[in-house]
Scaffold this motif. Structure first.
Motif, PDB file in Angstrom:
ATOM      1  N   SER A  20       0.821  -1.216   0.000  1.00 33.05           N
ATOM      2  CA  SER A  20       0.000   0.000   0.000  1.00 33.05           C
ATOM      3  C   SER A  20       0.852   1.262   0.000  1.00 33.05           C
ATOM      4  O   SER A  20       0.510   2.265  -0.630  1.00 33.05           O
ATOM      5  N   ALA A  21       1.992   1.219   0.697  1.00 28.94           N
ATOM      6  CA  ALA A  21       2.874   2.383   0.762  1.00 28.94           C
ATOM      7  C   ALA A  21       3.558   2.655  -0.581  1.00 28.94           C
ATOM      8  O   ALA A  21       4.008   3.768  -0.830  1.00 28.94           O
ATOM      9  N   ASP A  25      -1.102   7.642  -4.645  1.00 27.76           N
ATOM     10  CA  ASP A  25      -0.564   9.001  -4.668  1.00 27.76           C
ATOM     11  C   ASP A  25       0.803   9.121  -3.998  1.00 27.76           C
ATOM     12  O   ASP A  25       1.654   9.885  -4.440  1.00 27.76           O
ATOM     13  N   ASP A  26       1.017   8.367  -2.934  1.00 28.05           N
ATOM     14  CA  ASP A  26       2.286   8.467  -2.202  1.00 28.05           C
ATOM     15  C   ASP A  26       3.342   7.473  -2.695  1.00 28.05           C
ATOM     16  O   ASP A  26       4.502   7.571  -2.302  1.00 28.05           O
ATOM     17  N   GLU A  30       0.993   3.290  -9.862  1.00 27.68           N
ATOM     18  CA  GLU A  30      -0.410   3.698  -9.896  1.00 27.68           C
ATOM     19  C   GLU A  30      -1.326   2.689  -9.232  1.00 27.68           C
ATOM     20  O   GLU A  30      -2.303   3.048  -8.584  1.00 27.68           O
ATOM     21  N   ASN A  31      -1.010   1.400  -9.433  1.00 27.69           N
ATOM     22  CA  ASN A  31      -1.858   0.363  -8.860  1.00 27.69           C
ATOM     23  C   ASN A  31      -1.025  -0.869  -8.512  1.00 27.69           C
ATOM     24  O   ASN A  31       0.144  -0.970  -8.874  1.00 27.69           O
TER      25      ASN A  31
END
Length: 84
Positions: A20-21, A25-26, A30-31
């Motif tokens: 997830s990190a 955006d962070d 992108e996915n």
């Protein structure tokens, strides 16, 4: 022809947090799919580089050996020797 395969991977805890990190955006990707594809590509490149390095090492030793130590081998004998 290239084929596409859909895979499901379950992650929990620290692994899920780590992914997830690196996504959104962070993150750098992108996915999650992009991230996983990048990891697989890099692992494939690493495995290919290791195989190439093993080949270079074997060839270096072979060319450094005195010519009198050379032995004629058939392709089948070479393949059988390298399987061991």
């Amino acid at each position: 022809m290239s084929r596409s395969t859909t895979m499901t991977v379950r992650l929990g805890g620290a692994l899920s947090d780590f992914v997830s990190a690196n996504v959104g955006d962070d993150g750098s990707f992108e996915n999650v799919s992009e991230y996983i594809r990048d990891l697989i590509r890099r692992d494939k490149e690493r495995a290919e580089a290791e195989a190439f390095d093993r080949l270079k090492t074997e060839l270096t030793h072979a060319f450094a050996a005195p010519e009198k130590t050379y032995q004629p081998l058939t392709a089948a004998e070479t393949i059988a020797r390298n399987r061991n």
